[in-house]
Motif scaffolding. Structure first.
Motif, short mmCIF file in Angstrom:
data_model
loop_
_atom_site.label_atom_id
_atom_site.label_comp_id
_atom_site.label_asym_id
_atom_site.label_seq_id
_atom_site.Cartn_x
_atom_site.Cartn_y
_atom_site.Cartn_z
N ARG A 179 6.11 50.39 -33.93
CA ARG A 179 4.50 50.92 -34.12
C ARG A 179 4.06 52.19 -34.42
O ARG A 179 3.43 51.76 -34.76
CB ARG A 179 4.58 51.43 -32.99
N ASP A 180 5.23 52.15 -35.49
CA ASP A 180 4.61 53.28 -37.06
C ASP A 180 4.62 52.25 -37.95
O ASP A 180 4.08 53.18 -38.84
CB ASP A 180 6.38 54.11 -36.94
N ARG A 181 4.68 50.98 -38.28
CA ARG A 181 4.07 50.16 -39.11
C ARG A 181 2.26 50.41 -39.09
O ARG A 181 1.87 50.42 -38.27
CB ARG A 181 4.44 48.85 -39.13
N GLU A 182 1.95 50.28 -40.83
CA GLU A 182 0.78 49.68 -40.96
C GLU A 182 0.37 48.44 -40.88
O GLU A 182 1.32 47.23 -41.23
CB GLU A 182 0.18 50.06 -41.89
N TYR A 183 -0.35 48.16 -40.34
CA TYR A 183 -0.81 46.35 -39.96
C TYR A 183 -2.72 45.84 -40.48
O TYR A 183 -3.63 46.80 -40.17
CB TYR A 183 -0.93 46.02 -38.75
N ILE A 184 -2.71 44.97 -40.03
CA ILE A 184 -4.23 44.45 -40.65
C ILE A 184 -4.30 43.52 -39.30
O ILE A 184 -3.72 42.90 -38.74
CB ILE A 184 -3.58 43.25 -41.98
N VAL A 185 -5.59 44.27 -39.54
CA VAL A 185 -5.88 43.50 -37.96
C VAL A 185 -7.46 42.88 -38.35
O VAL A 185 -8.65 43.10 -39.15
CB VAL A 185 -6.20 44.36 -36.58
N VAL A 186 -8.09 42.58 -37.30
CA VAL A 186 -9.29 41.17 -37.46
C VAL A 186 -10.05 41.39 -35.63
O VAL A 186 -9.77 41.15 -34.95
CB VAL A 186 -9.15 40.33 -37.53
N MET A 187 -10.99 42.73 -35.53
CA MET A 187 -11.39 42.93 -35.00
C MET A 187 -12.93 43.21 -34.14
O MET A 187 -13.47 41.96 -35.71
CB MET A 187 -10.98 44.56 -34.32
N TYR A 188 -12.96 42.43 -33.32
CA TYR A 188 -14.73 42.67 -32.91
C TYR A 188 -15.23 42.72 -31.78
O TYR A 188 -14.29 42.71 -31.25
CB TYR A 188 -15.31 40.48 -32.80
N VAL A 189 -16.67 42.89 -31.64
CA VAL A 189 -16.89 43.20 -30.19
C VAL A 189 -17.14 41.89 -29.15
O VAL A 189 -18.37 40.83 -30.17
CB VAL A 189 -18.54 43.58 -30.60
N ASP A 190 -16.77 41.61 -28.29
CA ASP A 190 -17.21 40.69 -27.10
C ASP A 190 -18.27 40.33 -26.82
O ASP A 190 -18.49 41.08 -26.49
CB ASP A 190 -15.86 40.13 -26.21
N ALA A 191 -18.96 39.51 -27.13
CA ALA A 191 -20.91 39.31 -26.09
C ALA A 191 -20.81 38.65 -25.17
O ALA A 191 -20.96 39.28 -24.24
CB ALA A 191 -22.21 37.92 -26.76
N SER A 192 -19.67 38.43 -24.42
CA SER A 192 -19.41 37.97 -23.01
C SER A 192 -19.28 39.68 -21.96
O SER A 192 -20.16 39.33 -21.07
CB SER A 192 -17.80 37.48 -22.70
N ASP A 193 -19.23 40.37 -22.57
CA ASP A 193 -18.54 41.99 -21.76
C ASP A 193 -18.75 43.15 -22.45
O ASP A 193 -18.36 44.43 -21.84
CB ASP A 193 -17.13 41.86 -21.53
N GLY A 194 -18.94 42.96 -23.67
CA GLY A 194 -19.10 44.35 -24.59
C GLY A 194 -18.22 44.92 -25.12
O GLY A 194 -17.80 45.69 -25.59
N ARG A 195 -16.75 44.01 -24.89
CA ARG A 195 -15.68 44.98 -25.32
C ARG A 195 -15.01 44.51 -26.59
O ARG A 195 -15.43 43.61 -27.42
CB ARG A 195 -14.78 44.60 -24.50
N ARG A 196 -14.41 45.44 -27.30
CA ARG A 196 -13.45 45.44 -28.61
C ARG A 196 -11.78 44.71 -28.93
O ARG A 196 -10.87 44.59 -27.66
CB ARG A 196 -13.44 46.83 -29.56
N ARG A 197 -11.79 43.02 -29.16
CA ARG A 197 -10.72 42.89 -29.01
C ARG A 197 -9.99 42.42 -30.41
O ARG A 197 -11.25 42.32 -31.43
CB ARG A 197 -11.26 41.27 -28.02
N LEU A 198 -8.92 42.03 -31.34
CA LEU A 198 -8.33 41.72 -31.49
C LEU A 198 -8.78 39.75 -31.76
O LEU A 198 -7.97 39.54 -30.52
CB LEU A 198 -7.18 42.30 -31.72
N ALA A 199 -8.63 39.14 -32.58
CA ALA A 199 -8.63 37.88 -33.45
C ALA A 199 -6.63 37.66 -33.21
O ALA A 199 -6.54 38.63 -34.53
CB ALA A 199 -8.96 37.52 -33.93
N PRO A 200 -6.36 36.20 -32.85
CA PRO A 200 -5.02 36.16 -33.33
C PRO A 200 -4.30 35.65 -34.54
O PRO A 200 -5.11 34.86 -35.14
CB PRO A 200 -4.64 35.08 -31.96
#
Length: 229
Positions: A179-200
Motif C-alpha cells: 500500500r505504500d508503493r507508487e503505482y500506475i493506474v488507468v482510470m475512467y468515468v463509467d458512462a453507465s453510472d458516472g462512477r470512476r473505475r480502474l482498468a485492469p
C-alpha cells in the motif's frame, strides 16, 4: 552389413547384409522426421507453458501458441490474472483500454490514501447480482503525476475496481508495504453510472504467485496474538 540407429537418431554400422542405398536414404529421412516432430513438440510445450513479456519486463496479454502446418499461431488467454495497479509504465500497446463510452480517461502515478474496502463477494450463480454493487473493491487514491489525460497532481479521487462479473483472478495492494508503493493506474468515468473505475492490466502467473505469498505471510502475521499492522 546393416545400419542401426543410436539414441540420437544417427546411423551406426553393424554386422550383417548390406542394405541398398535407397533403403538407407529412406531410413535417414524417417529418422530426421522423427527428430523434427520431437523438436516441435518440445517447442510447443515450452511456449504454451511460458509467459510472453514486453521488452520493458511487463507482461503482454498472456497467450498460448500452437503449431499447425507450417506456422505458429497465437491464442488469447482470457483467464489470465489481472491487476489494477501496475508497478511500471507499460508500452502504449499494453495500456488497458477503457470501456466504450467511458469519459475522463487518465493515466497517472498514484498512491493509496487508504486500504481497499471490500464491497462484497463475486456472484457465483452465473445470474446477474441483485442489490449488490457492481464492483468488489473501493479505495481512495492521490495523484502523484499525470501522464495522460485531464487531471492534476495532488488530486484525491475515489475509485472502484474488480467488477463482479469478471471471473479472472486479481491482485491489489494488500500488505502495508504494497500500500505504500507508487503505482500506475488507468482510470475512467463509467458512462453507465458516472462512477470512476480502474482498468485492469494483465499480469503473469509468477506475479500472481508472488502476491499470494506476500498476502499469506501478512495474513498469518496479523493472526498472531499481539501483532500490529
Amino acid at each position: 552389413m546393416s545400419m542401426v540407429l543410436d539414441l540420437a537418431g544417427n546411423f551406426l554400422r553393424a554386422s550383417g547384409n548390406v542394405n541398398s542405398r535407397r533403403r538407407l536414404t529412406c531410413r535417414s529421412w524417417f529418422a530426421r522426421s522423427l527428430r523434427a516432430v520431437a523438436f516441435f513438440t518440445m517447442l510447443f510445450v515450452s511456449i504454451a507453458s511460458g509467459e510472453v513479456l514486453a521488452t520493458n519486463g511487463l507482461p503482454r496479454q498472456p497467450v498460448s501458441l500452437f503449431i499447425h502446418g507450417s506456422g505458429i499461431h497465437k491464442v488469447s488467454n482470457d483467464q489470465s490474472p489481472i491487476s489494477y495497479f501496475s508497478d511500471r509504465m507499460p508500452d502504449d500497446a499494453d495500456l488497458p483500454r477503457a470501456p466504450d463510452g467511458a469519459t475522463g480517461v487518465v493515466v497517472a502515478r498514484v498512491r493509496l490514501r487508504e486500504a481497499s474496502v471490500y464491497l462484497g463477494g463475486r456472484d457465483q450463480s452465473g445470474e446477474a447480482p441483485k442489490d449488490q454493487p457492481k464492483d468488489i473493491f473501493f479505495t481512495r487514491i492521490k495523484i502523484s503525476d499525470v501522464l495522460r489525460g485531464d487531471a492534476s497532481a495532488g488530486q484525491t479521487l475515489d475509485v472502484r475496481f474488480g467488477q463482479r462479473g469478471d471471473k479472472r483472478r486479481l491482485i491489489y495492494p494488500y500488505t502495508p508495504d504494497q500500500r505504500d508503493r507508487e503505482y500506475i493506474v488507468v482510470m475512467y468515468v463509467d458512462a453507465s453510472d458516472g462512477r470512476r473505475r480502474l482498468a485492469p492490466f494483465p499480469i503473469t502467473e509468477f506475479q500472481y504467485s508472488q502476491w499470494e505469498i506476500e498476502q499469506s505471510a501478512y495474513t498469518r502475521l496479523r493472526g498472531k496474538a499481539g501483532s500490529r499492522e
